[in-house]
Design a protein around this motif. Structure first.
Motif, PDB file in Angstrom:
ATOM      1  N   GLN A  87      31.864  38.774  29.990  1.00 48.85           N
ATOM      2  CA  GLN A  87      31.164  39.992  30.353  1.00 48.85           C
ATOM      3  C   GLN A  87      31.759  41.182  29.607  1.00 48.85           C
ATOM      4  OE1 GLN A  87      31.550  40.502  34.572  1.00 48.85           O
ATOM      5  NE2 GLN A  87      30.846  38.434  35.055  1.00 48.85           N
ATOM      6  N   PRO A  88      30.958  42.246  29.419  1.00 48.94           N
ATOM      7  CA  PRO A  88      31.536  43.472  28.865  1.00 48.94           C
ATOM      8  C   PRO A  88      32.437  44.155  29.885  1.00 48.94           C
ATOM      9  CG  PRO A  88      29.268  43.849  29.527  1.00 48.94           C
ATOM     10  CD  PRO A  88      29.518  42.379  29.689  1.00 48.94           C
ATOM     11  N   SER A  89      33.292  45.036  29.393  1.00 49.40           N
ATOM     12  CA  SER A  89      34.136  45.809  30.301  1.00 49.40           C
ATOM     13  C   SER A  89      33.280  46.773  31.116  1.00 49.40           C
ATOM     14  CB  SER A  89      35.172  46.609  29.508  1.00 49.40           C
ATOM     15  OG  SER A  89      36.114  45.771  28.900  1.00 49.40           O
ATOM     16  N   PRO A  90      33.634  46.991  32.375  1.00 50.06           N
ATOM     17  CA  PRO A  90      32.954  48.048  33.130  1.00 50.06           C
ATOM     18  C   PRO A  90      33.088  49.375  32.391  1.00 50.06           C
ATOM     19  CG  PRO A  90      34.360  46.728  34.562  1.00 50.06           C
ATOM     20  CD  PRO A  90      34.683  46.331  33.167  1.00 50.06           C
ATOM     21  N   LYS A  91      31.983  50.111  32.312  1.00 52.76           N
ATOM     22  CA  LYS A  91      32.022  51.426  31.675  1.00 52.76           C
ATOM     23  C   LYS A  91      32.824  52.386  32.552  1.00 52.76           C
ATOM     24  CE  LYS A  91      29.122  49.841  28.596  1.00 52.76           C
ATOM     25  NZ  LYS A  91      28.974  48.470  29.139  1.00 52.76           N
ATOM     26  N   PRO A  92      33.379  53.438  31.965  1.00 50.78           N
ATOM     27  CA  PRO A  92      34.114  54.406  32.790  1.00 50.78           C
ATOM     28  C   PRO A  92      33.253  54.896  33.953  1.00 50.78           C
ATOM     29  CG  PRO A  92      34.483  54.859  30.467  1.00 50.78           C
ATOM     30  CD  PRO A  92      33.432  53.773  30.525  1.00 50.78           C
ATOM     31  N   GLY A  93      33.743  54.723  35.150  1.00 46.03           N
ATOM     32  CA  GLY A  93      33.025  55.115  36.355  1.00 46.03           C
ATOM     33  C   GLY A  93      32.371  53.966  37.093  1.00 46.03           C
ATOM     34  N   GLN A  94      32.098  52.844  36.396  1.00 46.66           N
ATOM     35  CA  GLN A  94      31.378  51.750  37.053  1.00 46.66           C
ATOM     36  C   GLN A  94      32.203  51.072  38.133  1.00 46.66           C
ATOM     37  OE1 GLN A  94      29.820  49.242  33.787  1.00 46.66           O
ATOM     38  NE2 GLN A  94      27.782  49.736  34.569  1.00 46.66           N
ATOM     39  N   MET A  95      33.492  50.917  37.904  1.00 38.84           N
ATOM     40  CA  MET A  95      34.331  50.268  38.907  1.00 38.84           C
ATOM     41  C   MET A  95      34.323  51.082  40.205  1.00 38.84           C
ATOM     42  SD  MET A  95      38.350  49.483  38.430  1.00 38.84           S
ATOM     43  CE  MET A  95      39.458  49.638  39.815  1.00 38.84           C
ATOM     44  N   ARG A  96      34.410  52.389  40.083  1.00 41.37           N
ATOM     45  CA  ARG A  96      34.331  53.260  41.258  1.00 41.37           C
ATOM     46  C   ARG A  96      32.946  53.181  41.878  1.00 41.37           C
ATOM     47  NH1 ARG A  96      32.683  58.756  41.556  1.00 41.37           N
ATOM     48  NH2 ARG A  96      33.532  59.867  43.375  1.00 41.37           N
ATOM     49  N   LEU A  97      31.899  53.185  41.044  1.00 43.72           N
ATOM     50  CA  LEU A  97      30.532  53.079  41.535  1.00 43.72           C
ATOM     51  C   LEU A  97      30.347  51.805  42.342  1.00 43.72           C
ATOM     52  CD1 LEU A  97      27.471  53.935  41.468  1.00 43.72           C
ATOM     53  CD2 LEU A  97      27.315  52.573  39.374  1.00 43.72           C
ATOM     54  N   TRP A  98      30.821  50.681  41.805  1.00 42.22           N
ATOM     55  CA  TRP A  98      30.643  49.395  42.489  1.00 42.22           C
ATOM     56  C   TRP A  98      31.411  49.365  43.812  1.00 42.22           C
ATOM     57  CZ3 TRP A  98      31.895  46.449  37.345  1.00 42.22           C
ATOM     58  CH2 TRP A  98      30.796  46.558  36.486  1.00 42.22           C
ATOM     59  N   THR A  99      32.561  50.031  43.854  1.00 45.25           N
ATOM     60  CA  THR A  99      33.306  50.104  45.107  1.00 45.25           C
ATOM     61  C   THR A  99      32.489  50.825  46.171  1.00 45.25           C
ATOM     62  OG1 THR A  99      35.382  50.184  43.853  1.00 45.25           O
ATOM     63  CG2 THR A  99      35.475  50.804  46.181  1.00 45.25           C
ATOM     64  N   TYR A 100      31.914  51.967  45.807  1.00 44.48           N
ATOM     65  CA  TYR A 100      31.098  52.700  46.772  1.00 44.48           C
ATOM     66  C   TYR A 100      29.774  52.000  47.054  1.00 44.48           C
ATOM     67  CZ  TYR A 100      34.384  56.539  46.975  1.00 44.48           C
ATOM     68  OH  TYR A 100      35.519  57.293  47.213  1.00 44.48           O
ATOM     69  N   GLN A 101      29.291  51.200  46.119  1.00 44.10           N
ATOM     70  CA  GLN A 101      28.119  50.366  46.396  1.00 44.10           C
ATOM     71  C   GLN A 101      28.421  49.423  47.554  1.00 44.10           C
ATOM     72  OE1 GLN A 101      27.308  47.376  43.375  1.00 44.10           O
ATOM     73  NE2 GLN A 101      25.099  47.498  43.744  1.00 44.10           N
ATOM     74  N   SER A 102      29.588  48.793  47.527  1.00 48.73           N
ATOM     75  CA  SER A 102      29.983  47.898  48.616  1.00 48.73           C
ATOM     76  C   SER A 102      30.130  48.653  49.932  1.00 48.73           C
ATOM     77  CB  SER A 102      31.299  47.193  48.268  1.00 48.73           C
ATOM     78  OG  SER A 102      31.140  46.313  47.172  1.00 48.73           O
ATOM     79  N   ILE A 103      30.764  49.819  49.871  1.00 46.96           N
ATOM     80  CA  ILE A 103      30.977  50.600  51.088  1.00 46.96           C
ATOM     81  C   ILE A 103      29.652  51.103  51.645  1.00 46.96           C
ATOM     82  CG2 ILE A 103      32.086  52.671  52.013  1.00 46.96           C
ATOM     83  CD1 ILE A 103      34.249  52.303  49.824  1.00 46.96           C
ATOM     84  N   ALA A 104      28.749  51.515  50.749  1.00 46.30           N
ATOM     85  CA  ALA A 104      27.447  52.019  51.188  1.00 46.30           C
ATOM     86  C   ALA A 104      26.667  50.975  51.956  1.00 46.30           C
ATOM     87  CB  ALA A 104      26.641  52.489  49.981  1.00 46.30           C
ATOM     88  N   HIS A 105      26.946  49.693  51.688  1.00 42.24           N
ATOM     89  CA  HIS A 105      26.192  48.616  52.335  1.00 42.24           C
ATOM     90  C   HIS A 105      26.944  47.956  53.481  1.00 42.24           C
ATOM     91  CE1 HIS A 105      22.546  48.505  49.904  1.00 42.24           C
ATOM     92  NE2 HIS A 105      23.308  48.982  48.941  1.00 42.24           N
ATOM     93  N   GLY A 106      28.083  48.529  53.900  1.00 42.91           N
ATOM     94  CA  GLY A 106      28.708  48.055  55.126  1.00 42.91           C
ATOM     95  C   GLY A 106      30.141  47.585  55.023  1.00 42.91           C
ATOM     96  N   ALA A 107      30.745  47.635  53.830  1.00 43.26           N
ATOM     97  CA  ALA A 107      32.139  47.191  53.712  1.00 43.26           C
ATOM     98  C   ALA A 107      33.072  48.227  54.324  1.00 43.26           C
ATOM     99  CB  ALA A 107      32.498  46.955  52.249  1.00 43.26           C
ATOM    100  N   ASP A 108      33.977  47.768  55.183  1.00 39.79           N
ATOM    101  CA  ASP A 108      35.012  48.625  55.757  1.00 39.79           C
ATOM    102  C   ASP A 108      36.409  48.221  55.283  1.00 39.79           C
ATOM    103  OD1 ASP A 108      33.209  50.190  57.072  1.00 39.79           O
ATOM    104  OD2 ASP A 108      33.562  49.358  59.061  1.00 39.79           O
ATOM    105  N   MET A 109      36.466  47.220  54.397  1.00 40.84           N
ATOM    106  CA  MET A 109      37.711  46.844  53.735  1.00 40.84           C
ATOM    107  C   MET A 109      37.335  46.303  52.364  1.00 40.84           C
ATOM    108  SD  MET A 109      40.943  44.481  54.997  1.00 40.84           S
ATOM    109  CE  MET A 109      39.980  43.070  55.559  1.00 40.84           C
ATOM    110  N   VAL A 110      38.021  46.767  51.329  1.00 42.14           N
ATOM    111  CA  VAL A 110      37.737  46.347  49.956  1.00 42.14           C
ATOM    112  C   VAL A 110      39.049  46.009  49.266  1.00 42.14           C
ATOM    113  CG1 VAL A 110      36.866  47.056  47.694  1.00 42.14           C
ATOM    114  CG2 VAL A 110      35.629  47.732  49.768  1.00 42.14           C
ATOM    115  N   LEU A 111      39.106  44.811  48.707  1.00 41.79           N
ATOM    116  CA  LEU A 111      40.253  44.393  47.903  1.00 41.79           C
ATOM    117  C   LEU A 111      39.767  44.120  46.477  1.00 41.79           C
ATOM    118  CD1 LEU A 111      40.944  43.457  50.944  1.00 41.79           C
ATOM    119  CD2 LEU A 111      42.678  42.022  49.853  1.00 41.79           C
ATOM    120  N   TYR A 112      40.418  44.735  45.517  1.00 41.28           N
ATOM    121  CA  TYR A 112      40.056  44.489  44.120  1.00 41.28           C
ATOM    122  C   TYR A 112      40.587  43.134  43.665  1.00 41.28           C
ATOM    123  CZ  TYR A 112      38.740  49.395  43.713  1.00 41.28           C
ATOM    124  OH  TYR A 112      38.128  50.614  43.872  1.00 41.28           O
TER     125      TYR A 112
END
Length: 691
Positions: A326-351
């Motif tokens: 896969q290509p590298s996440p673009k600057p900002g995408q890793m943060r975006l994906w984290t909030y994508q998970s939180i927006a849909h109900g995650a209350d704990m996130v481990l990278y």
């Protein structure tokens, strides 16, 4: 439904102390804490470290790693290590190895190469789990357990001798007699009737690769029950030995009823979110969702546990040494994906993971840190998320994701559709089209699985249910849907509905079978759209005339009820002028039967027909590229609006009332710009302080 319960948002990372010199551990933990991390997962692939030889157990390495984590204020989730049996085990007990349908035994050297039903594997798995849990049950850092790792990932079919034997026992429990089995499988067809249990197997290679479809459906149910039984073996030990620890497992994979497993065994489900897989398996259409499509996967997770854990959140480019680069996440995408998970109900996130592995199959599956351990932009981005969540995390947890519409699914149709390509691919296409239409119209949507025991009240939470192609539809499910509509609900169905019973056998009654009265129609004729045919046009009669294409498969409908009304007709082919869409008023609600496969344009027409609007339409104007999600505290009304920009450039939104971004404290009004891959968390409460 079971949910993760916490008063503080927990951010963390997967850590593998066995991969690194011990001199790095303390500095790793220190940096984690500086980044706002509070939890680590470890040990899920470490069986040979805990039991280097059969019956010899040692804990020194992980004792030191966990003690040191505790000294740095980190909590620990431990994985049971049964996804990777040690070499001594597979060498001494080769019967634990999985076997392909063709009879080829898989060998040691990767992971998930075992089967769930070999008695010796269950015995040895139970022993290592019991030893580990007993050893760490009182450790102050350990808070919970992840069972195995990604059950049914890599492979979700099992054909060892132990599986064939277990399948016969499972069938005896399901049917009781060969007579009932033969009836359920329709074995009178092509002279497949069984007269002794020893004649019955899991599916073996067949001519033209077209096995008995009813046997194939039961086989998948068996695979699911086998995985659940294996998880139960471990969950029971943890419950007995460490009752104060939570129990979960990670991932949602094929041939596994994750809803039932969670309901019966777990405290909540966890998910492994890798949105960059969309670069390898993009969705179709002119405007693909790409990484935004992962919001549908997260909606499915939320249907199991409204509040859940992301046990592995993508933090870098993914790839094994021989595939899935896969290509590298673009600057900002890793943060975006984290909030994508939180927006849909995650209350704990481990990278996943702290540092890229320097050896093995996953040397190209990158973590936050690169192998060289020097600062990089991913580390900086994760630190930003950690800082933000220390500020707003407590206000996020416990709030429910709000949606008034749901796309309906069930496991029987999903599994039957793997073999039956008259409806399996249709369901995928239609679900994707509906989800995309809801996304681009900024209408939050849930996934709703019709699991055993679901109640009418669970359906009545939604104003609209979209159940694209329920080919398998039992009388019980039909009754539930009928009562939902009778009580005021709206239900949309597509072609091939109500065609089979729970065994996958076609009922001797007019289509759409048990929901014919509800829909007010029968299917007069039907056809699949051939490879050299153009799908017919459909003309819609509501408001301005709209024309869409009726793709895939066409049911030609016949009106059977005086309350039924034709809303659209086919415009081409031998069935030109025949009904394509029928609305039927039933009780206090309405059903819609559409005779084709749904595409995005058709879903948009339904959205307009039903007058569906974004819940923030009165004060928030959003471009297509920005996703809307809402989390709300039902008791206080406190509401957070997530706005996620998936575009590679900035996008402009417009607010007709003032609202504060909880991440920056900036008050927005009028036109506002969201940065490329940017996120806003707006205070959506009607009573908000803007000072």
């Amino acid at each position: 439904m079971k949910s993760f319960q916490t008063s503080d948002f927990r951010l963390g990372v997967c850590y593998y102390p066995e991969h690194w010199p011990e001199k790095l551990w303390s500095d790793d933990y220190r940096r984690m804490r500086e980044m706002g991390f509070s939890v680590v997962r470890m040990a899920e692939f470490a069986w040979s470290i805990f039991e280097p030889r059969e019956g010899e157990f040692q804990y020194d390495l992980f004792d030191r790693a966990i003690d040191l984590a505790h000294e740095h204020g980190l909590q620990v989730i431990l994985g049971t290590p049964t996804a990777t049996p040690p070499a001594w085990l597979t060498h001494r007990y080769p019967e634990v190895l999985n076997v392909s349908q063709e009879g080829i035994q898989y060998q040691h050297g990767q992971r998930r190469h075992y089967n769930y039903n070999a008695p010796v594997y269950r015995e040895l798995s139970a022993r290592i789990v019991r030893k580990m849990v007993a050893h760490y049950r009182d450790h102050p850092a350990v808070i919970g357990w992840q069972i195995d790792n990604e059950l049914n990932c890599e492979i979700d079919v099992f054909y060892s001798e132990a599986d064939h034997q277990a399948f016969r026992q499972w069938l005896k429990g399901q049917y009781g007699s060969l007579d009932r089995l033969n009836e359920a499988w329709g074995t009178v067809f092509w002279n497949q009737t069984y007269t002794e249990w020893e004649q019955v197997h899991l599916i073996r290679p067949t001519v033209s690769d077209s096995p008995n479809p009813h046997q194939a459906l039961d086989e998948k149910r068996f695979f699911s029950d086998s995985a659940i039984s294996f998880a139960k073996l471990q969950a029971d030990i943890i419950r007995e030995t460490a009752p104060n620890h939570f129990v979960t497992t990670n991932g949602i994979f094929g041939h596994l009823d994750s809803h039932r497993m969670t309901d019966e065994l777990l405290d909540f489900i966890s998910f492994d979110s890798y949105p960059n897989f969309s670069t390898l398996f993009p969705d179709e259409g002119e405007e693909p969702l790409l990484d935004r499509k992962w919001s549908w996967n997260l909606s499915i997770v939320r249907s199991i546990s409204p509040h859940f854990c992301i046990m592995e959140q993508q933090s870098g480019p993914g790839g094994w040494v021989n595939r899935i680069e896969q290509p590298s996440p673009k600057p900002g995408q890793m943060r975006l994906w984290t909030y994508q998970s939180i927006a849909h109900g995650a209350d704990m996130v481990l990278y996943f993971r702290w540092r890229t592995a320097p050896m093995g199959t996953e040397i190209y599956w990158h973590g936050i840190n690169d192998v060289h351990n020097r600062p990089n932009r991913r580390l900086k981005e994760a630190s930003q998320v950690g800082e933000e969540l220390q500020k707003v995390g407590r206000s996020l947890v416990g709030k429910n994701v709000k949606a008034e519409v749901a796309i309906v699914k069930d496991y029987d149709n999903e599994w039957d559709g793997e073999l039956d390509n008259w409806h399996g691919p249709y369901e995928k296409t239609s679900v994707q089209s509906w989800f995309k239409a809801f996304q681009y119209n900024h209408i939050p949507v849930d996934a709703l699985f019709l699991k055993k025991g679901i109640t009418l009240e669970e359906l009545r939470k939604y104003k609209l249910l979209v159940y694209p192609h329920p080919t398998i539809l039992s009388d019980e499910t039909a009754h539930l849907l009928t009562e939902y509509v009778r009580s005021g609900g709206q239900l949309i169905l597509g072609c091939r509905s109500g065609y089979k019973n729970s065994s996958g056998i076609c009922e001797v009654r007019p289509f759409p079978g048990p929901i014919a009265e509800l829909c007010g129609v029968t299917v007069e004729d039907f056809t699949r759209i051939g490879p050299y045919e153009q799908p017919p046009r459909v003309e819609w009669w509501h408001g301005e005339n709209v024309t869409t294409m009726a793709e895939g498969f066409n049911d030609i409908l016949y009106i059977d009820s005086p309350s039924a009304e034709i809303l659209a007709t086919y415009q081409d082919g031998y069935y030109q002028g025949k009904p394509a869409l029928v609305r039927n008023e039933f009780g206090s609600g309405t059903s819609y039967y559409y005779g084709a496969v749904f595409n995005e344009e058709t879903a948009d027409c339904f959205i307009n027909l039903l007058g569906l609007k974004s819940p923030t339409a009165d004060w928030l104007i959003l471009p297509k590229e920005v996703e809307l999600s809402i989390r709300r505290d039902d008791s206080t009304g406190e509401t957070i609006i997530f706005l996620l920009n998936y575009a590679a450039d900035s996008r402009t939104i417009h607010l007709n009332r003032k609202s504060k971004d909880l991440l920056t404290d900036q008050v927005h009004f009028g036109s506002t710009t969201i940065a490329p891959y940017g996120t806003l968390l707006l205070d959506g409460s009607t009573k908000q302080s803007l000072t």
